[in-house]
Design an enzyme around this catalytic site. Sequence first.
Site, short mmCIF file in Angstrom:
data_model
loop_
_atom_site.label_atom_id
_atom_site.label_comp_id
_atom_site.label_asym_id
_atom_site.label_seq_id
_atom_site.Cartn_x
_atom_site.Cartn_y
_atom_site.Cartn_z
CB ALA A 1 -0.92 -0.01 1.21
CD GLU A 2 4.62 4.44 2.58
OE1 GLU A 2 3.45 4.57 3.01
OE2 GLU A 2 5.44 5.37 2.52
CE1 TYR A 3 7.74 0.30 -5.50
CE2 TYR A 3 5.62 0.12 -6.63
CZ TYR A 3 7.00 0.22 -6.68
OH TYR A 3 7.64 0.25 -7.90
CB SER B 1 27.57 -19.95 -30.49
OG SER B 1 28.30 -20.18 -31.64
CG LEU B 2 29.82 -20.28 -25.30
CD1 LEU B 2 29.23 -20.56 -23.93
CD2 LEU B 2 31.15 -19.56 -25.14
CD GLU C 1 30.80 -16.87 -15.96
OE1 GLU C 1 29.89 -16.75 -16.82
OE2 GLU C 1 31.72 -16.06 -15.85
CE LYS D 1 25.50 -23.13 -23.09
NZ LYS D 1 24.09 -23.04 -23.47
CG ASP E 1 17.93 -23.78 -21.18
OD1 ASP E 1 18.25 -23.23 -22.25
OD2 ASP E 1 17.29 -24.84 -21.12
NE ARG F 1 23.27 -16.39 -31.05
CZ ARG F 1 24.56 -16.58 -30.84
NH1 ARG F 1 25.11 -16.15 -29.75
NH2 ARG F 1 25.29 -17.19 -31.72
CD GLU G 1 21.32 -17.15 -21.83
OE1 GLU G 1 22.23 -16.46 -22.33
OE2 GLU G 1 20.84 -18.15 -22.41
CE1 TYR H 1 25.54 -14.88 -20.29
CE2 TYR H 1 27.50 -14.21 -21.49
CZ TYR H 1 26.22 -14.72 -21.49
OH TYR H 1 25.62 -15.06 -22.66
CE LYS I 1 31.81 -17.30 -19.77
NZ LYS I 1 30.97 -16.16 -19.40
CE LYS J 1 25.09 -26.39 -24.94
NZ LYS J 1 24.95 -26.54 -26.37
CB CYS K 1 13.37 -40.62 -55.99
SG CYS K 1 12.91 -39.02 -55.32
CB CYS L 1 11.23 -37.72 -59.17
SG CYS L 1 12.85 -38.43 -58.91
CB CYS M 1 16.88 -38.55 -55.77
SG CYS M 1 16.08 -38.00 -57.28
CB CYS N 1 14.08 -34.85 -58.09
SG CYS N 1 13.32 -35.43 -56.60
P1 AMP Z 1 25.10 -22.39 -27.25
O1 AMP Z 1 23.84 -21.62 -27.57
O2 AMP Z 1 24.85 -23.76 -26.79
O3 AMP Z 1 26.15 -22.24 -28.32
O4 AMP Z 1 25.70 -21.68 -25.97
C1 AMP Z 1 26.07 -20.36 -26.03
C2 AMP Z 1 25.08 -19.54 -25.27
O5 AMP Z 1 25.08 -19.85 -23.89
C3 AMP Z 1 25.43 -18.08 -25.29
O6 AMP Z 1 25.00 -17.46 -26.45
C4 AMP Z 1 24.67 -17.58 -24.07
O7 AMP Z 1 23.39 -17.14 -24.47
C5 AMP Z 1 24.47 -18.80 -23.20
N1 AMP Z 1 25.00 -18.67 -21.84
C6 AMP Z 1 24.31 -18.98 -20.73
N2 AMP Z 1 25.05 -18.78 -19.64
C7 AMP Z 1 26.25 -18.32 -20.03
C8 AMP Z 1 27.45 -17.92 -19.36
N3 AMP Z 1 27.55 -17.95 -18.02
N4 AMP Z 1 28.48 -17.50 -20.11
C9 AMP Z 1 28.39 -17.48 -21.46
N5 AMP Z 1 27.29 -17.84 -22.16
C10 AMP Z 1 26.23 -18.26 -21.45
ZN ZN Z 2 13.79 -37.67 -56.91
#
Ligand code: AMP
Ligand code: ZN
Length: 652
Positions: A30-32, A78-79, A107, A109, A111, A130, A164, A216, A278, A302, A395, A398, A413, A418
């Site tokens: 309420a105050e907020y 990407s990684l 770190e 990862k 999702d 991205r 992320e 990050y 890293k 992964k 095929c 075709c 094929c 085709c």
């Molecule tokens: P991938 O999409 O499997 O190639 O993994 C790369 C993606 O991991 C990056 O584009 C980030 O969006 C994500 N990600 C999540 N956590 C981290 C982190 N701590 N450091 C770097 N990338 C991260």
């Molecule tokens: Zn074909």
Amino acid sequence: MENRMNELVERLNQYAKEYYELDNPSVSDAEYDKLYRELVDLETANPEAVLPNSPTHRVGGKILSGFEKYQHQYPLYSLQDAFSREELEAFDTRVRKEFPHATYICELKIDGLSISLTYENGHLVVGATRGDGSVGENITENLKRVQDIPLTLSAPENITVRGECYMPRASFDRVNQARQEAGEAEFANPRNAAAGTLRQLDTGVVASRGLATFLYQVASPTVNDSQSHVLQHLDELGFVTNHEYHFAKSIDDVWEFIEKVAAMRDSLPYDIDGVVIKVNDLAMQDELGFTVKAPRWAVAYKFPAEEKQAQILSVDWTVGRTGVVTPTANLSPVQLAGTTVSRATLHNVDYIAEKDIRIGDTVIVYKAGDIIPAVLRVVEEKRTDQLVIETPQTCPSCGSQLLHYEDEVALRCINPICSAQIMSRLEHFASRDAMNIAGLGSSIVEKLYRAELVKDVADIYRLEKSDLLKVEGFQDKSAEKLHQAIQISKENSAERLLFGLGIRHVGSKASKILLEKFSNLENLAQTGAEEIASIDGLGQVIAKSLNSFFSSEGAQQLLTELKEAGVNLAYLGQVAQEGAVLSGMTVVLTGKLERLKRSEAKAKLESLGANVAGSVSKKTSLVVAGADAGSKLAKAQELGIEIRDEAWLESL
Ligand code: AMP
Ligand code: ZN
């Protein structure tokens, strides 16, 4: 009045932080609300004085008309993946070759989805997705509705940061609960929910979904010397960073951490899909550099993909754009990593034979990342009297005789006309990484092809709206929309067109390299295979394939037709100045530079026409070496490559 506004903004932001991040509110709702209403009243009366960090920017529904493309100043990468301890060891060996004493920071990862945030003078100016890494979408308005993203930083910095954006499990449950009650389809998993939310055109919905972030990375040049200091710096600026990181001196340490994380994974309040390892020292990161795809100083471990059992009901054979015929199993539906799966790839004939997969078998299916589900193996114990999967002789599209070359796993094929191949070439041409024509997916392509409106890619540009209206399912609006999308695609930078042509071995990365180099498709078409093969990152296979494509009469004809239809054949990205001093040279940077930052040195070299590569080879033209240069310098000396220093670079 302005003082009061300032005070209100400060207090409300503090309360919001207590509420959302610390989970420890010091005032009542309420105050907020009372203070918030006072601020809204003041802002309504004095719209010119609204502060950039006012919490009112975060709420209120604006309906956006769409998202604009956003060209990233610093590309997102990407990684490299690792799925086993062995792969981590291989990564470690590569790093240790250059830096025997490197320390890693591990770190979680997260999702979610990568985001990029740019601040000027400490104010958030752009938030983007991205996209393909170089061009994303501007979703600033939506990201402002993510409560933990600071609108202003604690210091007036110009900075671009990466992280992320994800949906916490609690938000996910709440959102799905509400959707279920409203009779709406539930989101499959938090990641899909976050993705759907960030693409919302109603910002009010975004505000209500409770997204959160972990930052990050600083993408713009930074004074920090290590990843851990980067995280600390991000914290100080007001971002949320993830504190579950861990330093490791060896792969043993890394593995121990991974095992610990795997055990606590389910109890975290958010989803993770792995651990990112890293090299902590940023100077070492710089020195290790990048491959075409990803940094050499990081690897993403992964977690093993979830596996489930399903039964194979039947097998379909489909023809791809290069004529390869692939088997897909139709399965009894199973829930896998959040989605319902009813089809899985069987890869090829050899795979089926090797794993002895039969119709009726119970099999293990799995899904790794975004890749389509695949069949891992048969559950032998559940086998009764199954049916052998017959390899087709003709095929499925075709009817022509299929070939199974000795040295190839693929069944092909080779009929050039085709239908299935033609259609999937058209589909590829329109796909996201190629010409990106929204609305021209497989079913529309099939209709247009069957109606004899398109047979090759140039025909796409001859389509009139009236043609589309003749096709079943099109209405005025949808025809207009597709026609519009086709027109817009004419303006694409030509690497998309080159990739869209579907020349064997010429992927999107190679297409970009080629167009950067030759500036337009007509130049490229006239370049000899040798010159192409000598370009760093390409090679004989690509060169030969391009050459045989462009030397066919059909290709010349196609280029002419596309050009006449108004399709752009030129590269529209950044090109080095004509006649630049280092034009055509491949340069490698190594060692510590004293005055120039690594990114500045690279930019300077590129602006002078050089192609900056990560490793020394026979193709390297010269090496710029700073202090403490290691193995790259040694290799350059061994190969007799010209070596220069930082002063030389500065003098250019
Ligand atoms: P991938 O999409 O499997 O190639 O993994 C790369 C993606 O991991 C990056 O584009 C980030 O969006 C994500 N990600 C999540 N956590 C981290 C982190 N701590 N450091 C770097 N990338 C991260
Ligand atoms: Zn074909």
